[in-house]
Scaffold this motif. Structure first.
Motif, PDB file in Angstrom:
ATOM      1  N   ASN A 152     -23.054  -0.120 -15.663  1.00  0.00           N
ATOM      2  CA  ASN A 152     -23.034   1.331 -15.495  1.00  0.00           C
ATOM      3  C   ASN A 152     -22.084   1.633 -14.330  1.00  0.00           C
ATOM      4  OD1 ASN A 152     -24.440   0.862 -13.088  1.00  0.00           O
ATOM      5  ND2 ASN A 152     -26.423   1.469 -13.914  1.00  0.00           N
ATOM      6  N   LYS A 205     -20.115   1.796 -19.054  1.00  0.00           N
ATOM      7  CA  LYS A 205     -20.907   2.883 -19.623  1.00  0.00           C
ATOM      8  C   LYS A 205     -20.698   4.153 -18.828  1.00  0.00           C
ATOM      9  CE  LYS A 205     -24.539   0.338 -18.937  1.00  0.00           C
ATOM     10  NZ  LYS A 205     -25.857  -0.312 -18.894  1.00  0.00           N
ATOM     11  N   ASP A 251     -17.836   5.686 -23.099  1.00  0.00           N
ATOM     12  CA  ASP A 251     -17.961   4.240 -22.874  1.00  0.00           C
ATOM     13  C   ASP A 251     -16.600   3.598 -23.115  1.00  0.00           C
ATOM     14  OD1 ASP A 251     -20.734   4.456 -22.441  1.00  0.00           O
ATOM     15  OD2 ASP A 251     -21.156   4.328 -24.578  1.00  0.00           O
ATOM     16  N   GLY A 261     -33.497   3.486 -18.730  1.00  0.00           N
ATOM     17  CA  GLY A 261     -33.838   2.676 -19.899  1.00  0.00           C
ATOM     18  C   GLY A 261     -32.828   2.758 -21.036  1.00  0.00           C
ATOM     19  N   GLY A 317     -29.682   2.141 -20.961  1.00  0.00           N
ATOM     20  CA  GLY A 317     -28.813   0.966 -20.918  1.00  0.00           C
ATOM     21  C   GLY A 317     -29.502  -0.250 -21.527  1.00  0.00           C
TER      22      GLY A 317
HETATM   23  N1  LIG Z   1     -22.594  11.011 -18.830  1.00  0.00           N
HETATM   24  C1  LIG Z   1     -22.928  10.484 -20.019  1.00  0.00           C
HETATM   25  N2  LIG Z   1     -22.769  11.195 -21.155  1.00  0.00           N
HETATM   26  C2  LIG Z   1     -23.114  10.683 -22.363  1.00  0.00           C
HETATM   27  N3  LIG Z   1     -23.620   9.444 -22.520  1.00  0.00           N
HETATM   28  C3  LIG Z   1     -23.807   8.696 -21.439  1.00  0.00           C
HETATM   29  C4  LIG Z   1     -23.461   9.159 -20.118  1.00  0.00           C
HETATM   30  N4  LIG Z   1     -23.751   8.179 -19.232  1.00  0.00           N
HETATM   31  C5  LIG Z   1     -24.241   7.166 -19.970  1.00  0.00           C
HETATM   32  N5  LIG Z   1     -24.289   7.473 -21.272  1.00  0.00           N
HETATM   33  C6  LIG Z   1     -24.777   6.644 -22.387  1.00  0.00           C
HETATM   34  O1  LIG Z   1     -25.993   6.004 -22.043  1.00  0.00           O
HETATM   35  C7  LIG Z   1     -25.865   4.610 -22.217  1.00  0.00           C
HETATM   36  C8  LIG Z   1     -26.547   3.930 -21.052  1.00  0.00           C
HETATM   37  O2  LIG Z   1     -25.784   4.129 -19.889  1.00  0.00           O
HETATM   38  P1  LIG Z   1     -26.416   4.245 -18.447  1.00  0.00           P
HETATM   39  O3  LIG Z   1     -25.308   4.547 -17.510  1.00  0.00           O
HETATM   40  O4  LIG Z   1     -27.588   5.183 -18.497  1.00  0.00           O
HETATM   41  O5  LIG Z   1     -26.918   2.752 -18.284  1.00  0.00           O
HETATM   42  P2  LIG Z   1     -27.877   2.107 -17.202  1.00  0.00           P
HETATM   43  O6  LIG Z   1     -27.844   2.883 -15.936  1.00  0.00           O
HETATM   44  O7  LIG Z   1     -27.522   0.683 -17.130  1.00  0.00           O
HETATM   45  O8  LIG Z   1     -29.272   2.262 -17.918  1.00  0.00           O
HETATM   46  P3  LIG Z   1     -30.726   1.702 -17.470  1.00  0.00           P
HETATM   47  O9  LIG Z   1     -31.478   2.899 -16.995  1.00  0.00           O
HETATM   48  O10 LIG Z   1     -31.285   1.135 -18.721  1.00  0.00           O
HETATM   49  O11 LIG Z   1     -30.538   0.647 -16.419  1.00  0.00           O
HETATM   50  C9  LIG Z   1     -24.363   4.326 -22.278  1.00  0.00           C
HETATM   51  O12 LIG Z   1     -24.001   3.397 -23.218  1.00  0.00           O
HETATM   52  C10 LIG Z   1     -23.757   5.630 -22.674  1.00  0.00           C
HETATM   53  O13 LIG Z   1     -23.458   5.592 -24.047  1.00  0.00           O
END
Ligand SMILES: Nc1ncnc2c1ncn2[C@@H]1O[C@H](COP(=O)(O)OP(=O)(O)OP(=O)(O)O)[C@@H](O)[C@H]1O
Ligand SMILES: NC(=O)C1=CN([C@@H]2O[C@H](COP(=O)(O)OP(=O)(O)OC[C@H]3O[C@@H](n4cnc5c(N)ncnc54)[C@H](O)[C@@H]3O)[C@@H](O)[C@H]2O)[C@@H](O)CC1
Length: 407
Positions: free
Chosen positions: A266, A306, A310, A332, A334
């Motif tokens: 992320n 992400k 992405d 969650g 991710g």
């Molecule tokens: N600003 C955004 N707009 C649309 N979709 C998003 C955005 N940010 C993230 N995502 C989507 O959400 C998915 C998960 O990304 P995120 O950045 O929330 O991951 P993470 O922080 O690792 O999650 P986790 O909470 O499971 O640890 C990504 O693959 C992306 O497709």
């Protein structure tokens, strides 16, 4: 009688695993040969380009020439940029890709990326036995974080894997089991012989996802390191997420150059990794360049950055997935991505170059997993709005998958 039956069933299992190992070895050889052919073509192309540029500079003094380049030099500035809206796809998906000069690509090729994901999905038939469509391992889950490995493991099942194993600490195991009877849960991650305990299962796993809910306890990180090393030795595709990425930012050499790895950082995780590898802060005006450079610095393994869009790169190309999700960013999401990627990476990897049209199977898998996560997010948000949680997204995975890949 029973003993004989059990023995026969063990023999059949044994035979199946031996056969699968052989098949993977043949597949490796084929890929190596393909890689060698590509290298040869790159060298030839490099020589041709060098020839053209020197003849142009001799003929025209008024046109400034760029310095000669090595045949295998990869530079983001060298890329053609295409923006393609795939009007034929429903729902609309923006696919933007950057191609290096080294390969020839057509617009049709770009439109087909979504079809490539469909191509690698194994058909449902009555002829298969349990396990053939995917046995996925999730390494993570500790006292603090029990949700993350659950979300990843259950998503793997909902995407279509047959078996989903979670390797977590003793504390976390009962909790995770209580969420779902479908998961196979091994309470081994904090045991003194954790690496060996997980290693025993590796020959039965098609891919491993390392990191969801792993935490940052030194003993657990050290065990995760051992599991990564053993998985690499067996050539298993490895998806590294969450605290697994924390480990990689401390010790990049652990995964550097292993091209069967996919990193799913992320925003924060990407910045940490980028700074660790490139000794520079992320250039916020050039996200494509940053993801491309990070992948190159890691030895061309696949990186999925992400975010609002992405960005997926193997150091040669950048795919952009901006499939509509929602503005809700609950924890969650991710984990759903890494769990689904565990399955799709396996499917794409075994599908063969014909099914992926010669494209890097991990790019195809990552594009599929990103689209699926975002579609699940969109559907859950339509129902629950601001109160949407990752569990609501999990409930949407099946219909999202059908909508994207099976219509
Ligand atoms: N600003 C955004 N707009 C649309 N979709 C998003 C955005 N940010 C993230 N995502 C989507 O959400 C998915 C998960 O990304 P995120 O950045 O929330 O991951 P993470 O922080 O690792 O999650 P986790 O909470 O499971 O640890 C990504 O693959 C992306 O497709
Ligand atoms: N229900 C669960 O069990 C969940 C567990 N999770 C796990 O939680 C663990 C930690 O992951 P996180 O993504 O929370 O990791 P971090 O603890 O690195 O980040 C938490 C949040 O804090 C903020 N942050 C972190 N460092 C920052 C900094 N230097 N400056 C400003 N803001 C900063 C960011 O917004 C970030 O999203 C992982 O193992 C992950 O898998 C998450 O997947 C969410 C769900």
């Amino acid at each position: 009688m029973m003993e004989k039956f059990l023995q026969q069933s063990m023999d059949t299992d044994e035979k199946f695993y031996r056969f699968e190992e052989q098949r993977l070895k043949i597949e490796d050889k084929r890929r190596e040969a393909e890689h060698a052919r590509e290298l040869q073509m790159l060298q030839m192309l490099g020589q041709m380009l060098a020839g053209i540029s020197s003849s142009v500079s001799q003929r025209s003094q008024s046109i400034p020439t760029s310095p000669p380049r090595r045949a295998n030099h990869r530079s983001y500035a060298d890329n053609f940029n295409y923006n393609a809206m795939t009007a034929t796809l429903s729902p609309p998906i923006v696919i933007e890709r950057s191609f290096s000069l080294h390969r020839t690509h057509t617009l049709k090729d770009m439109e087909n990326i979504f079809q490539l994901v469909r191509n690698v999905i194994p058909p449902l038939t009555g002829k298969k036995h349990k396990g053939q469509d995917g046995r996925i391992g999730i390494v993570g889950g500790c006292r603090e974080y029990t949700g993350a490995p659950y979300f990843a493991a259950i998503t793997a099942l909902k995407v279509g894997a047959d078996l989903s194993h979670v390797f977590c600490t003793k504390d976390a195991a009962t909790v995770i089991k209580s969420y779902s009877p479908e998961l196979i849960v091994h309470p081994v991650l904090d045991s003194p012989n954790a690496v060996h305990e997980v290693e025993k299962w590796l020959p039965r796993l098609h891919s491993v996802v390392i990191g969801p809910g792993l935490g940052r306890d030194e003993v657990l990180l050290e065990n995760a390191k051992g599991i990564i090393e053993k998985s690499k030795m067996k050539g298993i595709p490895i998806i590294i997420d969450a605290d697994g990425l924390w480990l990689i930012s401390q010790q990049p050499s652990l995964i550097q150059g292993y091209q069967r790895a996919i990193l799913t950082p992320n925003y924060m995780e990407f910045s940490r990794l980028y700074e660790a590898m490139l000794r520079d802060p992320v250039d916020s005006s050039d996200h494509h360049g940053c993801v491309l450079r990070l992948s190159q610095a890691m030895g061309n393994l696949t990186v999925v950055q992400k975010g609002e869009r992405d960005l997926i790169s193997d150091g040669e190309k950048v795919l952009v997935c901006s499939h509509e999700g929602s503005s809700r960013r609950c924890g969650g999401q991710g984990d759903l991505l890494s769990g689904s990627l565990g399955v799709l990476a396996h499917w794409a990897f075994v599908a063969g170059a014909e099914k992926t049209n010669g494209q890097n199977p991990f790019l195809v898998a990552a594009f599929g997993a990103c689209s699926l996560t975002r579609q699940s997010n969109q559907q859950a948000f339509q129902k629950f709005g601001r109160s949407m949680t990752a569990s609501d997204m999990v409930s949407e995975v099946g219909t999202a998958f059908n909508k994207l890949f099976e219509t």
